[in-house]
Design an enzyme around this catalytic site. Sequence first.
Site, PDB file in Angstrom:
ATOM      1  N   LYS A  22       0.406  -1.286  -0.108  1.00 33.53           N
ATOM      2  CA  LYS A  22      -0.228  -0.299  -0.139  1.00 33.53           C
ATOM      3  C   LYS A  22       0.362   1.357  -0.112  1.00 33.53           C
ATOM      4  O   LYS A  22       0.631   2.249  -0.992  1.00 33.53           O
ATOM      5  CB  LYS A  22      -1.030  -0.338   1.486  1.00 33.53           C
ATOM      6  CG  LYS A  22      -1.595   1.588   1.401  1.00 33.53           C
ATOM      7  CD  LYS A  22      -2.348   1.283   2.544  1.00 33.53           C
ATOM      8  CE  LYS A  22      -2.359   1.708   3.906  1.00 33.53           C
ATOM      9  NZ  LYS A  22      -2.109   2.990   4.422  1.00 33.53           N
ATOM     10  N   ASN A  23       1.977   1.444   0.770  1.00 32.73           N
ATOM     11  CA  ASN A  23       2.413   2.468   1.260  1.00 32.73           C
ATOM     12  C   ASN A  23       3.876   2.809   0.259  1.00 32.73           C
ATOM     13  O   ASN A  23       4.497   3.505   0.224  1.00 32.73           O
ATOM     14  CB  ASN A  23       3.310   2.431   2.459  1.00 32.73           C
ATOM     15  CG  ASN A  23       2.354   2.962   3.052  1.00 32.73           C
ATOM     16  OD1 ASN A  23       1.113   3.183   2.868  1.00 32.73           O
ATOM     17  ND2 ASN A  23       2.510   1.981   4.683  1.00 32.73           N
ATOM     18  N   CYS A 118      -5.359  12.197  12.536  1.00 30.16           N
ATOM     19  CA  CYS A 118      -5.952  10.876  13.037  1.00 30.16           C
ATOM     20  C   CYS A 118      -5.968  10.933  14.081  1.00 30.16           C
ATOM     21  O   CYS A 118      -4.658  11.305  14.728  1.00 30.16           O
ATOM     22  CB  CYS A 118      -5.673  10.749  11.369  1.00 30.16           C
ATOM     23  SG  CYS A 118      -4.013   9.699  11.818  1.00 30.16           S
ATOM     24  N   ARG A 123       0.046  14.527  12.421  1.00 29.17           N
ATOM     25  CA  ARG A 123       0.982  14.503  10.978  1.00 29.17           C
ATOM     26  C   ARG A 123       0.947  15.919  10.642  1.00 29.17           C
ATOM     27  O   ARG A 123       0.205  15.772   9.713  1.00 29.17           O
ATOM     28  CB  ARG A 123      -0.552  13.923  10.309  1.00 29.17           C
ATOM     29  CG  ARG A 123      -0.848  12.103  10.850  1.00 29.17           C
ATOM     30  CD  ARG A 123       0.487  11.075  11.525  1.00 29.17           C
ATOM     31  NE  ARG A 123       0.126  10.577   9.312  1.00 29.17           N
ATOM     32  CZ  ARG A 123      -0.411   9.502   9.413  1.00 29.17           C
ATOM     33  NH1 ARG A 123      -1.643   9.702   9.574  1.00 29.17           N
ATOM     34  NH2 ARG A 123       0.105   9.334   8.231  1.00 29.17           N
ATOM     35  N   ASP A 307       4.150   0.864  12.372  1.00 28.58           N
ATOM     36  CA  ASP A 307       2.666  -0.208  11.564  1.00 28.58           C
ATOM     37  C   ASP A 307       2.565  -1.270  12.044  1.00 28.58           C
ATOM     38  O   ASP A 307       1.531  -1.476  12.482  1.00 28.58           O
ATOM     39  CB  ASP A 307       3.025   0.272  10.069  1.00 28.58           C
ATOM     40  CG  ASP A 307       2.961   1.622   9.608  1.00 28.58           C
ATOM     41  OD1 ASP A 307       2.987   1.737   7.978  1.00 28.58           O
ATOM     42  OD2 ASP A 307       2.276   2.537  10.426  1.00 28.58           O
TER      43      ASP A 307
HETATM   44  C1  EPZ Z   1       4.108   6.753   6.295  1.00 27.70           C
HETATM   45  O1  EPZ Z   1       3.044   7.980   6.690  1.00 27.70           O
HETATM   46  C2  EPZ Z   1       3.034   5.755   5.655  1.00 27.70           C
HETATM   47  N1  EPZ Z   1       1.937   6.353   4.820  1.00 27.70           N
HETATM   48  C3  EPZ Z   1       2.380   5.613   7.706  1.00 27.70           C
HETATM   49  O2  EPZ Z   1       1.890   4.258   6.976  1.00 27.70           O
HETATM   50  C4  EPZ Z   1       3.364   4.849   8.122  1.00 27.70           C
HETATM   51  O3  EPZ Z   1       3.306   4.756   9.116  1.00 27.70           O
HETATM   52  C5  EPZ Z   1       4.338   6.400   8.326  1.00 27.70           C
HETATM   53  O4  EPZ Z   1       5.294   6.802   6.849  1.00 27.70           O
HETATM   54  C6  EPZ Z   1       6.081   5.958   9.069  1.00 27.70           C
HETATM   55  O5  EPZ Z   1       6.217   4.787   8.674  1.00 27.70           O
HETATM   56  C7  EPZ Z   1       1.722   6.058   3.601  1.00 27.70           C
HETATM   57  O6  EPZ Z   1       3.364   5.708   3.384  1.00 27.70           O
HETATM   58  C8  EPZ Z   1       1.231   6.380   3.303  1.00 27.70           C
HETATM   59  P1  EPZ Z   1       6.011  10.352   8.018  1.00 27.70           P
HETATM   60  P2  EPZ Z   1       4.019   9.327   6.367  1.00 27.70           P
HETATM   61  O7  EPZ Z   1       6.125  11.361   7.502  1.00 27.70           O
HETATM   62  O8  EPZ Z   1       3.893  10.032   5.349  1.00 27.70           O
HETATM   63  C9  EPZ Z   1       6.148  13.844  11.882  1.00 27.70           C
HETATM   64  C10 EPZ Z   1       0.058   3.140   7.701  1.00 27.70           C
HETATM   65  O9  EPZ Z   1       0.132   2.288   8.700  1.00 27.70           O
HETATM   66  N2  EPZ Z   1       6.059  14.859  10.516  1.00 27.70           N
HETATM   67  O10 EPZ Z   1       7.075   9.418   8.215  1.00 27.70           O
HETATM   68  O11 EPZ Z   1       2.789  10.598   6.883  1.00 27.70           O
HETATM   69  C11 EPZ Z   1       5.156  13.174  11.808  1.00 27.70           C
HETATM   70  O12 EPZ Z   1       4.215  13.544  12.685  1.00 27.70           O
HETATM   71  C12 EPZ Z   1       0.616   4.147   7.830  1.00 27.70           C
HETATM   72  O13 EPZ Z   1       0.020   2.611   6.272  1.00 27.70           O
HETATM   73  C13 EPZ Z   1       6.354  15.698  10.818  1.00 27.70           C
HETATM   74  O14 EPZ Z   1       6.810  16.304  12.140  1.00 27.70           O
HETATM   75  O15 EPZ Z   1       4.557   9.780   8.711  1.00 27.70           O
HETATM   76  C14 EPZ Z   1       5.368  11.669  12.800  1.00 27.70           C
HETATM   77  O16 EPZ Z   1       5.398  12.219  13.606  1.00 27.70           O
HETATM   78  C15 EPZ Z   1       0.039   5.162   8.953  1.00 27.70           C
HETATM   79  N3  EPZ Z   1       6.046  17.164   9.713  1.00 27.70           N
HETATM   80  C16 EPZ Z   1       7.031  12.053  12.001  1.00 27.70           C
HETATM   81  O17 EPZ Z   1       7.477  12.690  11.145  1.00 27.70           O
HETATM   82  C17 EPZ Z   1       6.259  16.686   8.284  1.00 27.70           C
HETATM   83  O18 EPZ Z   1       5.883  17.169   7.794  1.00 27.70           O
HETATM   84  C18 EPZ Z   1       6.685  10.508  11.089  1.00 27.70           C
HETATM   85  O19 EPZ Z   1       6.194  10.765   9.596  1.00 27.70           O
HETATM   86  C19 EPZ Z   1       5.630  15.161   8.277  1.00 27.70           C
HETATM   87  C20 EPZ Z   1       5.707  14.796   9.016  1.00 27.70           C
END
Ligand code: EPZ
Length: 420
Positions: A22-23, A118, A123, A307
């Site tokens: 999916k990701n 969420c 996020r 995850d």
């Molecule tokens: C991706 O989400 C995945 N989703 C998530 O999977 C996964 O949990 C996550 O990466 C971490 O591995 C997809 O790929 C579609 P991040 P993403 O940006 O990109 C902070 C699932 O279950 N952050 O790596 O949204 C954020 O708040 C889903 O399949 C900022 O602060 O995750 C978080 O604490 C859930 N500023 C951390 O980074 C930003 O601009 C990690 O978020 C972006 C993120």
Amino acid sequence: MAKYLVEKSGPLRGEVEISGAKNSVLPILAATLLADGPCEIRDVPALRDVDVMCKLLRQLGCKVSEDFRKKIVTVEPPAALQNEAAEELAIRMRASILAMGPLLAKTGRAKFPLPGGCAIGARPVDLHCKGFEAMGATVELGDDYVEARARKLVGGKVYLDFPSVGATENIMMAAALADGISTIENAAEEPEIIDLANFLNKMGAKIKGAGTATIRIEGVPTLHGCGHTVIPDRIETGTFMLAAAITGGDVLIRNVIPDHVRAVIAKLLECGVSIEDTDEGMRVRGDVKPLVATNIKTMPYPGFPTDLQSPFMTLLAVAKGHSVVTETVFEDRFKHIGELNRMGAEIRINDRKASVEGGQPLHGAKVMATDLRAGAALVLAGFMAEGVTEVGAIHLVERGYEDFVEKLTALGGKIRRVEE
Ligand code: EPZ
């Protein structure tokens, strides 16, 4: 609303085939916006999130055809793309924001509703915006929207304060058509980043270093269409490894890249699970030794994946002994603990740490999925609980697990999907 009825099940036994990731498919579908011709994406899982992304691409003007029997999605962008995402679509799925980088690079503008927080945290998208600004875009952050503009993006350098997966993907896609060379430092290293970079390079991009902390992108004038098969889903893989372990079963998992689940393998071995990498696939047995507790700390890849934190917590609730789970990636990803405790688990939360007194007998209860992975964790707990467990809000689970009920039932899991 639909729900799952889950009953105590014996050891899961048999074979399961892992679907496309999916990701990986979500950012790759977004990247098709960059192409001047059609792209064919293969091994696409039939998921709600994929459907939402295809709807968004259509709203932006693309011709999208989905053939879920063949697991193929074809995308043909128009000569002139829309560059404002429809609110009702974009707020349904955070990953919609991944279309922002491609639209900014292709049309010089992109306006998206802010992806709501969420169940797992705020996020924000500040790191995505930091990357766009490093390439010369002006970014306006409204209270419920984000808009970026740039006549032409120019290569820039950005350091990510956190190795955000989405920010790395969005910036990499925008930089592919920028004028000059861009560098992303402290980039996310997940396998899905490599899969996206491979796809972009097939389109004619010049990306090096994906999968490491420093990614170098040399912008090109145009990108052409191509075909691509997405990698298997490492989180679905881990979920079925845990299903075999927790139920004391013996399951052969096909279509696995063992390298993508090294941390999960290491932790399951610590818990006494037997794992064998065979030519047929990965054989996972929970019937060799009694499960024992271990500690988990979620980290960006290659660390233990956030995850799988909630499904692994179900194993720790069942295993004998005390364990501590530390969630370092999201600030609010323990909502499943209250639900597990209602089934008889003994788990206490202290900020980002949870301590589990494993081995308590579990009983069925009415519980709610708080995110898709928590939903999976509750289903696995239901297989070990006396009586019937009702898991609500399963539309969340169906966002990320293709044929979840069918695959579990084929292994002997007692689970039924019913409409409320
Ligand atoms: C991706 O989400 C995945 N989703 C998530 O999977 C996964 O949990 C996550 O990466 C971490 O591995 C997809 O790929 C579609 P991040 P993403 O940006 O990109 C902070 C699932 O279950 N952050 O790596 O949204 C954020 O708040 C889903 O399949 C900022 O602060 O995750 C978080 O604490 C859930 N500023 C951390 O980074 C930003 O601009 C990690 O978020 C972006 C993120």
